[in-house]
Design a protein around this motif. Sequence first.
Motif, PDB file in Angstrom:
ATOM      1  N   SER A  64       0.827  -1.212   0.000  1.00 28.48           N
ATOM      2  CA  SER A  64       0.000   0.000   0.000  1.00 28.48           C
ATOM      3  C   SER A  64       0.862   1.263   0.000  1.00 28.48           C
ATOM      4  CB  SER A  64      -0.935  -0.011   1.228  1.00 28.48           C
ATOM      5  OG  SER A  64      -1.848   1.064   1.178  1.00 28.48           O
ATOM      6  N   PHE A  65       1.808   1.281  -0.897  1.00 28.61           N
ATOM      7  CA  PHE A  65       2.763   2.386  -0.940  1.00 28.61           C
ATOM      8  C   PHE A  65       2.983   2.815  -2.385  1.00 28.61           C
ATOM      9  CE2 PHE A  65       7.102   4.006  -1.434  1.00 28.61           C
ATOM     10  CZ  PHE A  65       7.149   4.983  -0.438  1.00 28.61           C
ATOM     11  N   GLY A  66       2.902   4.097  -2.634  1.00 27.18           N
ATOM     12  CA  GLY A  66       3.205   4.620  -3.972  1.00 27.18           C
ATOM     13  C   GLY A  66       2.073   4.464  -4.945  1.00 27.18           C
ATOM     14  N   SER A  67       1.889   3.260  -5.458  1.00 27.79           N
ATOM     15  CA  SER A  67       0.803   2.988  -6.394  1.00 27.79           C
ATOM     16  C   SER A  67       0.704   1.494  -6.634  1.00 27.79           C
ATOM     17  CB  SER A  67       1.029   3.705  -7.733  1.00 27.79           C
ATOM     18  OG  SER A  67       1.934   2.997  -8.554  1.00 27.79           O
ATOM     19  N   GLU A  68      -0.256   1.111  -7.452  1.00 31.47           N
ATOM     20  CA  GLU A  68      -0.445  -0.298  -7.815  1.00 31.47           C
ATOM     21  C   GLU A  68       0.711  -0.838  -8.669  1.00 31.47           C
ATOM     22  OE1 GLU A  68      -1.712   2.225 -11.031  1.00 31.47           O
ATOM     23  OE2 GLU A  68      -2.147   2.250  -8.882  1.00 31.47           O
ATOM     24  N   TRP A  69       1.593   0.043  -9.118  1.00 28.01           N
ATOM     25  CA  TRP A  69       2.788  -0.366  -9.862  1.00 28.01           C
ATOM     26  C   TRP A  69       3.966  -0.654  -8.922  1.00 28.01           C
ATOM     27  CZ3 TRP A  69       4.203   0.908 -15.408  1.00 28.01           C
ATOM     28  CH2 TRP A  69       3.066   0.861 -16.230  1.00 28.01           C
ATOM     29  N   PHE A  70       3.679  -1.001  -7.690  1.00 24.07           N
ATOM     30  CA  PHE A  70       4.719  -1.185  -6.679  1.00 24.07           C
ATOM     31  C   PHE A  70       5.803  -2.169  -7.136  1.00 24.07           C
ATOM     32  CE2 PHE A  70       6.753  -3.048  -3.023  1.00 24.07           C
ATOM     33  CZ  PHE A  70       6.904  -1.992  -2.141  1.00 24.07           C
ATOM     34  N   TRP A  71       5.399  -3.335  -7.627  1.00 29.00           N
ATOM     35  CA  TRP A  71       6.363  -4.388  -7.952  1.00 29.00           C
ATOM     36  C   TRP A  71       7.355  -3.940  -9.023  1.00 29.00           C
ATOM     37  CZ3 TRP A  71       4.721 -10.003  -9.829  1.00 29.00           C
ATOM     38  CH2 TRP A  71       5.811 -10.858  -9.709  1.00 29.00           C
ATOM     39  N   ILE A  72       6.845  -3.365 -10.110  1.00 31.44           N
ATOM     40  CA  ILE A  72       7.743  -2.959 -11.193  1.00 31.44           C
ATOM     41  C   ILE A  72       8.605  -1.772 -10.778  1.00 31.44           C
ATOM     42  CG2 ILE A  72       6.134  -1.382 -12.360  1.00 31.44           C
ATOM     43  CD1 ILE A  72       8.463  -3.884 -14.140  1.00 31.44           C
ATOM     44  N   ASN A  73       8.051  -0.888  -9.943  1.00 35.75           N
ATOM     45  CA  ASN A  73       8.845   0.247  -9.473  1.00 35.75           C
ATOM     46  C   ASN A  73       9.965  -0.201  -8.523  1.00 35.75           C
ATOM     47  OD1 ASN A  73       7.364   2.128 -10.921  1.00 35.75           O
ATOM     48  ND2 ASN A  73       5.942   2.538  -9.250  1.00 35.75           N
ATOM     49  N   TRP A  74       9.676  -1.250  -7.781  1.00 36.56           N
ATOM     50  CA  TRP A  74      10.670  -1.778  -6.839  1.00 36.56           C
ATOM     51  C   TRP A  74      11.719  -2.643  -7.553  1.00 36.56           C
ATOM     52  CZ3 TRP A  74       9.457  -6.659  -3.527  1.00 36.56           C
ATOM     53  CH2 TRP A  74      10.560  -7.000  -2.750  1.00 36.56           C
ATOM     54  N   LYS A  75      11.265  -3.608  -8.325  1.00 33.58           N
ATOM     55  CA  LYS A  75      12.171  -4.591  -8.907  1.00 33.58           C
ATOM     56  C   LYS A  75      12.476  -4.365 -10.386  1.00 33.58           C
ATOM     57  CE  LYS A  75      13.210  -7.305  -5.473  1.00 33.58           C
ATOM     58  NZ  LYS A  75      14.622  -7.446  -5.025  1.00 33.58           N
ATOM     59  N   GLY A  76      11.679  -3.552 -11.047  1.00 35.30           N
ATOM     60  CA  GLY A  76      11.925  -3.295 -12.453  1.00 35.30           C
ATOM     61  C   GLY A  76      12.796  -2.084 -12.679  1.00 35.30           C
ATOM     62  N   SER A  77      12.323  -0.935 -12.221  1.00 37.65           N
ATOM     63  CA  SER A  77      13.067   0.318 -12.407  1.00 37.65           C
ATOM     64  C   SER A  77      13.938   0.667 -11.206  1.00 37.65           C
ATOM     65  CB  SER A  77      12.087   1.463 -12.680  1.00 37.65           C
ATOM     66  OG  SER A  77      11.166   1.609 -11.609  1.00 37.65           O
ATOM     67  N   ASN A  78      13.804  -0.108 -10.107  1.00 35.39           N
ATOM     68  CA  ASN A  78      14.594   0.138  -8.884  1.00 35.39           C
ATOM     69  C   ASN A  78      14.464   1.589  -8.411  1.00 35.39           C
ATOM     70  OD1 ASN A  78      15.840  -2.534  -8.648  1.00 35.39           O
ATOM     71  ND2 ASN A  78      16.974  -1.980 -10.496  1.00 35.39           N
ATOM     72  N   THR A  79      13.243   2.079  -8.425  1.00 35.03           N
ATOM     73  CA  THR A  79      12.975   3.447  -7.988  1.00 35.03           C
ATOM     74  C   THR A  79      13.390   3.619  -6.520  1.00 35.03           C
ATOM     75  OG1 THR A  79      11.135   3.565  -9.542  1.00 35.03           O
ATOM     76  CG2 THR A  79      11.199   5.224  -7.789  1.00 35.03           C
ATOM     77  N   THR A  80      14.133   4.656  -6.250  1.00 32.70           N
ATOM     78  CA  THR A  80      14.765   4.835  -4.934  1.00 32.70           C
ATOM     79  C   THR A  80      13.774   4.757  -3.782  1.00 32.70           C
ATOM     80  OG1 THR A  80      16.497   6.196  -5.914  1.00 32.70           O
ATOM     81  CG2 THR A  80      16.174   6.378  -3.536  1.00 32.70           C
ATOM     82  N   GLU A  81      12.651   5.445  -3.883  1.00 32.04           N
ATOM     83  CA  GLU A  81      11.729   5.494  -2.742  1.00 32.04           C
ATOM     84  C   GLU A  81      11.124   4.119  -2.442  1.00 32.04           C
ATOM     85  OE1 GLU A  81       7.950   7.605  -3.391  1.00 32.04           O
ATOM     86  OE2 GLU A  81       8.593   7.883  -5.470  1.00 32.04           O
ATOM     87  N   TYR A  82      10.957   3.293  -3.468  1.00 32.43           N
ATOM     88  CA  TYR A  82      10.417   1.942  -3.258  1.00 32.43           C
ATOM     89  C   TYR A  82      11.476   1.026  -2.663  1.00 32.43           C
ATOM     90  CZ  TYR A  82       6.362   3.380  -5.984  1.00 32.43           C
ATOM     91  OH  TYR A  82       5.232   4.017  -6.426  1.00 32.43           O
ATOM     92  N   VAL A  83      12.681   1.115  -3.169  1.00 35.45           N
ATOM     93  CA  VAL A  83      13.783   0.321  -2.632  1.00 35.45           C
ATOM     94  C   VAL A  83      14.007   0.675  -1.160  1.00 35.45           C
ATOM     95  CG1 VAL A  83      16.253  -0.149  -2.789  1.00 35.45           C
ATOM     96  CG2 VAL A  83      14.886   0.053  -4.890  1.00 35.45           C
TER      97      VAL A  83
END
Length: 473
Positions: A64-83
């Motif tokens: 429940s953080f950021g958006s429904e694109w959590f997985w790709i933002n975390w593991k796909g683009s390695n977005t800093t705030e998700y990591v």
Amino acid sequence: MDSVRTSVVCLFVWGLACWNGQCTTLAGKYEPTWESLDSRPLPKWYDDAKVGIFIHWGVYAVPSFGSEWFWINWKGSNTTEYVQFMADNYKPGFTYQDFASDFTAELFNATEWADLFVRSGAKYVVLTSKHHEGYTLWPSKHTFGWNSMDVGPHRDIVGELAGAVRATGQLTFGVYYSLFEWFNRLYTHDKALAFLHREYVDGKVWPELQELINTYRPEVLWSDGDWEAPDGYWKAKEFFTWLYNDSPVRDTIVTNDRWGMGTLCLHGDFHTCSDRYNPGVLQKHKWENAMTIDRKSWGHRVNAKLEDFMTTDELIGQIATTVSCGGNILINVGPTKAGTIDPIFAERLVDMGRWLKVNGEAIYKSQPWDYQNDTLTGSVWYTQAKSTRTSNFRTIYAIVLDYPYKTNNVRLGAFTNQVTKIAQITILGFNTALKWKPTDDGILVEFPSKNEIDRLKLHHAWTLKITLSSRWS
């Protein structure tokens, strides 16, 4: 989690559509060409409905953080705030699949949801049966171990909500389905081969879509996740041919325009063109404004701020401008992992329902008028009632989004050439005829006193009902 690899034959021969060795005769009138498929008349129920509810719900509701694109933002683009979020809150080695066991839905009550949607004044409901993460909200035979029956709530969410929605007798049920899955190995393999192979489509997408349609019979199929590949890869035309000719919902289902590169804003029963599409001008083809109450996310997020949420006034403004220009509006809410809808979403929906209860005749079953936005007062948007040539009157609705506090009257430039045809002007919710007079550039309509407006609890936007005589002269 990857789909089970199966050997599936999918082919199209003129007059036959075959999936997994089973062939269906395409004896209907639609052929697998966009020219033929686009000729299908829009089912009347959809244009009449105008207002729908969108529900984005899946494993992404757990972080429940950021958006429904959590997985790709975390593991796909390695977005800093998700990591950083994962480093701060979860142990090393935690995977996205580990979230699924906490997608418990223990407070999910489909009947309560359906009752809220009825109170909102919506006429149809669209649930994300599968988002880009690949997790299905029904026990899909083609998504073993990554569905709501196998892991998480251990419930058939699609089935429960479909039953509750239909039980109201006032709502139509539909589903969203993502064509692609970010980390499905069948899909990424096809992608690596420039989509010249269709193992993912033949073995996963079409069998699963047919299962979804045949089992739950949705009357909206809202496709997404198509944009990386052409419509030929997805075999969109072949699927539409089966859907429109032989599926159990062939006479009532509506589909959108997200079926591969080259289809957006061009094909499908209604066009979406982009997320939150609201062009502000009349469109030639039926369209839909799919938008979110939370401006920054479709899924639930605990890091949302109050100012991120659309106000009731803004929401009703979206309804008025959308319907005036010939569109439907699909209003999204994101439930929690427990299966509840946050009070701020519920409040917006109930407020909308109260407004529609008074002003609904200007929305439901309406059609665009000669003008959409007034030429003098920019906060006024028009619709008109559908009528027949046997009627001697034409009913126009002017939805006033900004109350005229300073003057208590509103100038309407769209009636410059209609002054002699005006038989009566009222305001919905206030049955007494209003005073009005012609001006050099239109008409001036006097509102009731503000204390009367407030006493009658007429809030957010105010609809003038303008009756014109001799429509067909």
